[in-house]
Write a protein that holds these residues in place. Structure first.
Motif, mmCIF file in Angstrom:
data_model
loop_
_atom_site.group_PDB
_atom_site.id
_atom_site.type_symbol
_atom_site.label_atom_id
_atom_site.label_comp_id
_atom_site.label_asym_id
_atom_site.label_seq_id
_atom_site.Cartn_x
_atom_site.Cartn_y
_atom_site.Cartn_z
ATOM 1 N N ARG A 198 -7.234 -0.617 -6.881
ATOM 2 C CA ARG A 198 -7.470 0.341 -6.771
ATOM 3 C C ARG A 198 -7.272 2.023 -6.806
ATOM 4 O O ARG A 198 -6.944 2.187 -8.082
ATOM 5 N N ASN A 234 -5.720 12.574 -0.076
ATOM 6 C CA ASN A 234 -4.600 12.196 1.059
ATOM 7 C C ASN A 234 -5.315 10.892 1.778
ATOM 8 O O ASN A 234 -6.839 10.674 1.745
ATOM 9 N N LYS A 235 -5.122 10.107 2.592
ATOM 10 C CA LYS A 235 -5.628 9.417 3.629
ATOM 11 C C LYS A 235 -6.945 9.752 3.566
ATOM 12 O O LYS A 235 -7.354 11.363 5.390
ATOM 13 N N ARG A 276 0.744 -0.951 -0.396
ATOM 14 C CA ARG A 276 0.104 -0.350 -0.145
ATOM 15 C C ARG A 276 0.670 1.348 -0.272
ATOM 16 O O ARG A 276 2.133 1.489 -0.049
ATOM 17 N N GLY A 277 0.733 2.577 0.303
ATOM 18 C CA GLY A 277 1.070 3.495 -0.326
ATOM 19 C C GLY A 277 1.137 4.044 -2.013
ATOM 20 O O GLY A 277 1.164 2.688 -2.641
ATOM 21 N N ALA A 278 0.463 4.893 -2.416
ATOM 22 C CA ALA A 278 0.775 5.605 -3.661
ATOM 23 C C ALA A 278 1.661 4.199 -4.644
ATOM 24 O O ALA A 278 1.789 4.167 -5.425
ATOM 25 N N GLN A 328 -2.527 2.648 9.400
ATOM 26 C CA GLN A 328 -1.826 3.060 8.954
ATOM 27 C C GLN A 328 -0.851 3.803 9.752
ATOM 28 O O GLN A 328 0.092 3.167 10.060
ATOM 29 N N THR A 362 8.017 9.170 1.557
ATOM 30 C CA THR A 362 7.839 10.797 1.232
ATOM 31 C C THR A 362 7.913 11.730 2.547
ATOM 32 O O THR A 362 8.616 12.810 3.279
ATOM 33 N N ALA A 381 0.435 12.012 -0.423
ATOM 34 C CA ALA A 381 -1.046 12.045 -0.901
ATOM 35 C C ALA A 381 -0.812 10.754 -2.048
ATOM 36 O O ALA A 381 0.340 10.061 -2.155
ATOM 37 N N ASP A 382 -1.657 11.089 -2.648
ATOM 38 C CA ASP A 382 -2.236 10.007 -3.384
ATOM 39 C C ASP A 382 -2.456 10.615 -4.779
ATOM 40 O O ASP A 382 -2.254 9.709 -5.669
HETATM 41 O O1 MRU Z 1 -4.712 3.112 1.389
HETATM 42 P P1 MRU Z 1 -3.190 3.040 1.750
HETATM 43 O O2 MRU Z 1 -2.920 3.040 3.321
HETATM 44 O O3 MRU Z 1 -2.583 2.537 0.529
HETATM 45 O O4 MRU Z 1 -2.871 5.395 2.127
HETATM 46 C C1 MRU Z 1 -2.255 5.513 1.786
HETATM 47 C C2 MRU Z 1 -1.894 6.795 2.442
HETATM 48 O O5 MRU Z 1 -3.154 7.700 2.629
HETATM 49 C C3 MRU Z 1 -0.396 7.536 1.924
HETATM 50 O O6 MRU Z 1 -0.514 8.614 2.753
HETATM 51 C C4 MRU Z 1 0.047 7.930 0.506
HETATM 52 O O7 MRU Z 1 -0.426 6.972 -0.345
HETATM 53 C C5 MRU Z 1 0.945 8.220 0.435
HETATM 54 S S1 MRU Z 1 2.168 7.050 0.300
HETATM 55 C C6 MRU Z 1 4.099 8.079 0.021
#
Ligand code: MRU
Length: 361
Positions: free
Chosen positions: A99, A255-256, A56-58, A204, A177, A244-245
């Motif tokens: 996703r 973002n989350k 997980r994480g962008a 998380q 990041t 951020a995503d």
């Molecule tokens: O649902 P997740 O755990 O994948 O969400 C992740 C986030 O919101 C992170 O802050 C984002 O992807 C940045 S990761 C460098």
């Protein structure tokens, strides 16, 4: 394996072997109590790992998906290059359905599609795909390090920071990041400390960010998401930093879930709100953040965490996984190329144009 076993912690995402090899991931759903590896040998396992947040994480999602396309070259494929390209395209299309919010996924898959198009008749397509996936992986490592350097310059000595979700090494190729900024501050001897929002519903922050910061010896305090406003009201907080995503052309940042509320509270308390993300997180096709697709996840994540029912059966549940912070609430964006401040469409365009001009020289 015991938690916080830093010495033997493997990378979150790792390719094992040559183009006939496989993808190894840390199962992030089990951290920090159990450090278990998932061995992905086909596209379906990678799709499932992304969907279930094992990876997980962008940026990490994008890297894993790129390797997923490589795996498409192995499973029962006839040896014609035509079928190899077809399988790779099908894998890219399938992985894109895992996703919807993090644009890094689509960015990485587009890079893989470009390689398929260029080498579709080439018997060495599998090797070419692996080379591209590894390039995406290595580039992300470099971007994370650069984000850390640029971001650390904004943070005063002895700062107390708040972060939300996990934007660390687990969410990227390495270093993270938002957490890269913190790790770099620590490398520079800045003596920072961090409040980590627990980040409901999947924790998380409490599970992953707290684990990563503790491994690095950064003084860290976990708080419930609902406590951040109180903490800003009663303690000196120098900045909020999140990942951020997806960031639009005008600087709205998905973002989350909970990030937007944190940004509103930070503005009220005059606390700078920084968003740290690589260029692969920018979606210049979208301007208005309200057009970013927001993933809706299963109700059980909220009302039955880890299988423990905590709400009445049959109750309505709303579970958006992300929210969008409008550009106006973001003090600065931190990318691998530098700092964008103020956050405006013009400044973002100039930031990337300037760098493209330098690259072209
Ligand atoms: O649902 P997740 O755990 O994948 O969400 C992740 C986030 O919101 C992170 O802050 C984002 O992807 C940045 S990761 C460098």
């Amino acid at each position: 394996m015991a938690s916080n076993d830093t010495a033997s912690s493997p990378p979150a995402v790792e390719w094992i072997g040559d183009h006939n090899g496989h993808l190894r991931l840390i199962d992030q759903t089990l951290l920090p109590t159990t450090l278990r590896l998932v061995e992905c040998r086909n596209v379906e396992t990678v799709w499932d790992a992304i969907k279930m947040l094992r990876v997980r994480g962008a940026p990490a999602i994008g890297i894993a998906a790129a390797y997923g396309v490589v795996l498409s070259q192995q499973a029962g494929l006839s040896k014609t290059s035509h079928s190899a390209a077809t399988a790779a395209r099908a894998a890219a299309d399938y992985l894109a359905t895992s996703r919807p919010t993090a644009v890094n996924l689509f960015w990485a898959l587009d890079r893989m599609r470009a390689v398929i198009d260029e080498h579709q008749a080439d018997p060495s397509l599998p090797e070419k795909l692996l080379t591209e996936a590894q390039a995406i992986h290595v580039e992300d490592q470099a971007m994370c390090r650069a984000i850390g350097k640029h971001g650390a310059a904004l943070i005063p000595d002895g700062a107390t920071l708040i972060t939300h979700c996990n934007a660390g090494g687990l969410a990227t190729a390495e270093y993270g990041t938002a957490l890269s900024v913190m790790f770099t501050c620590q490398d520079e001897g800045k003596g920072i400390s961090v409040y980590a929002d627990e980040t409901r519903p999947l924790w998380q922050g409490a599970r992953l960010t707290a684990w990563e910061l503790q491994q690095r010896g950064i003084p860290t305090t976990v708080i419930c998401d609902s406590m951040a406003a109180h903490v800003m009201q009663t303690r000196k907080i120098d900045a909020v930093i999140t990942g951020a995503d997806r960031i639009t052309a005008r600087g709205d940042a998905a973002n989350k879930i909970g990030t937007y509320g944190l940004a509103v509270v930070a503005r009220y308390h005059n606390v700078p709100f920084y968003v740290a993300a690589p260029s692969s997180t920018f979606d210049m096709q979208l301007v208005d953040g309200r057009d970013i697709p927001i993933e809706q996840r299963d109700a059980s994540e909220i009302v039955a965490p880890y299988g423990n029912s905590i709400a009445p059966d049959g109750i309505g549940v709303y579970n958006p996984a992300f929210d969008v912070t409008p550009a106006e609430l973001i003090t600065a964006l931190i990318t691998e190329r530098g700092v964008i401040q103020p956050v405006t469409q013009n400044a973002i365009e100039q930031h990337f144009q300037h760098e493209r001009a330098l690259e072209a020289k």
